[in-house]
Write an enzyme that holds these catalytic residues in place. Structure first.
Site, short mmCIF file in Angstrom:
data_model
loop_
_atom_site.label_atom_id
_atom_site.label_comp_id
_atom_site.label_asym_id
_atom_site.label_seq_id
_atom_site.Cartn_x
_atom_site.Cartn_y
_atom_site.Cartn_z
N SER A 174 0.75 -1.05 -0.04
CA SER A 174 -0.15 -0.08 0.22
C SER A 174 0.66 1.14 0.12
CB SER A 174 -0.88 -0.15 1.41
OG SER A 174 -1.49 1.12 1.57
N TYR A 199 -2.95 -1.38 10.64
CA TYR A 199 -3.07 -1.55 9.16
C TYR A 199 -1.64 -0.95 8.46
CZ TYR A 199 -4.24 -1.35 4.35
OH TYR A 199 -4.25 -1.75 3.02
#
Ligand SMILES: NC(=O)c1ccc[n+]([C@@H]2O[C@H](COP(=O)([O-])OP(=O)(O)OC[C@H]3O[C@@H](n4cnc5c(N)ncnc54)[C@H](OP(=O)(O)O)[C@@H]3O)[C@@H](O)[C@H]2O)c1
Length: 260
Positions: free
Chosen positions: A136, A149
């Site tokens: 990400s 996360y």
């Protein structure tokens, strides 16, 4: 017959990655928990393209080895492994559900490491293969209000690039797809649909991210950030002191907007 195995193929970026690979005549093994969605995609891909598609429904956070055992039992040769399944959780760390938070580490990191381990052994024997892990833009920066996360995605980038180096000259490539905030069910699962980080004009589509992911297969590059605005953002963020970076991301993530 060679296969591309994609985890998290029932939705969002994984589903679009499956379409990108099918378009280029790759046979596919689709993995996720929701079998009915996998079957729908199998039907669509086999109708639209001349490819062989196999579905395997499995909770890979609980039993990642089951995916490898299924491939071995059915003599399926996985030449490309795309570790894409993942989820996030939005909010203050201390207000989160510890089972959801630790389950995220089980899926985003532990299952990814386990699947890489099992399939890499076979790839090494054959002397070729490609592992594409979905990281990400969060891989590069700390992320208050999605602290676990962001940390899981930092793990993905660090692990993948280290492994890539270990495997140089073996014929096996490791790459990391780094999507920016992307329109997909991810934000609903994370409970972050109203954050300004997601609700802005720069949000990408799952198809954008999947095209960037397929580009990694072609180029064999180490990593790719999806979207020019986010490439610039990460280039700037990497030159900031980490505390300032955390403060900026915390500010952006604490701001909410009405969901579009
Ligand atoms: N959307 C974004 O803004 C964004 C940005 C950067 C990175 N990413 C990353 O991109 C990847 C894909 O996300 P997405 O946006 O496509 O989200 P998504 O639409 O929610 O897809 C997540 C996929 O993971 C699967 N999955 C979840 N838990 C699983 C489990 N225990 N076992 C097997 N499969 C499981 C889901 O299928 P089932 O529910 O059927 O199991 C689904 O196919 C994730 O790694 C995410 O962290 C997303």
């Amino acid at each position: 017959m060679k296969y591309v195995l994609i985890t998290g193929a029932s939705s969002g970026i994984g589903k679009e990655l499956a379409k990108q690979f099918a378009k280029k005549d790759h046979n596919l093994i689709l993995v996720a928990r929701r079998e009915e969605l996998l079957k729908e995609l199998e039907e669509e891909l086999e109708k639209d393209y001349l490819v062989n598609v196999i579905c395997y429904a499995c909770d890979i956070a609980k039993d990642p080895k089951a995916v490898y055992d299924f491939c071995k039992a059915n003599d399926l040769n996985v030449s490309v492994l795309v570790n894409n399944a993942g989820y996030g959780d939005y909010g203050q760390f201390i207000d989160g559900d510890i089972d959801k938070l630790s389950g995220m580490i089980d899926l985003n990191d532990k299952a990814l490491v386990a699947l890489t381990y099992y399939f890499l052994k076979d790839m090494k024997e054959k002397g070729h293969g490609h592992i594409i892990n979905t990281g990400s833009v969060a891989s590069f920066i700390p992320g208050p209000y999605m602290a676990v996360y962001y940390a899981t995605k930092a793990f993905v980038l660090s692990f993948s690039l280290a492994l890539r180096e270990e495997l140089k000259d073996t014929g096996i490539h490791v790459s990391v797809l780094c999507p920016a905030p992307t329109k997909s069910p991810f934000w609903e699962v994370a409970g972050g649909e109203t954050t300004a980080v997601y609700n802005n004009i720069f949000a990408r589509t799952a198809k954008n991210a999947a095209r960037t992911g397929y580009g990694l297969y072609d180029s064999k590059k180490a990593y790719a950030i999806d979207g020019p605005a986010y490439k610039l953002l990460i280039a700037v963020a990497r030159h900031l002191p980490l505390e300032l970076c955390a403060r900026t991301i915390g500010y952006l993530q604490s701001k909410t907007k009405k969901a579009r």
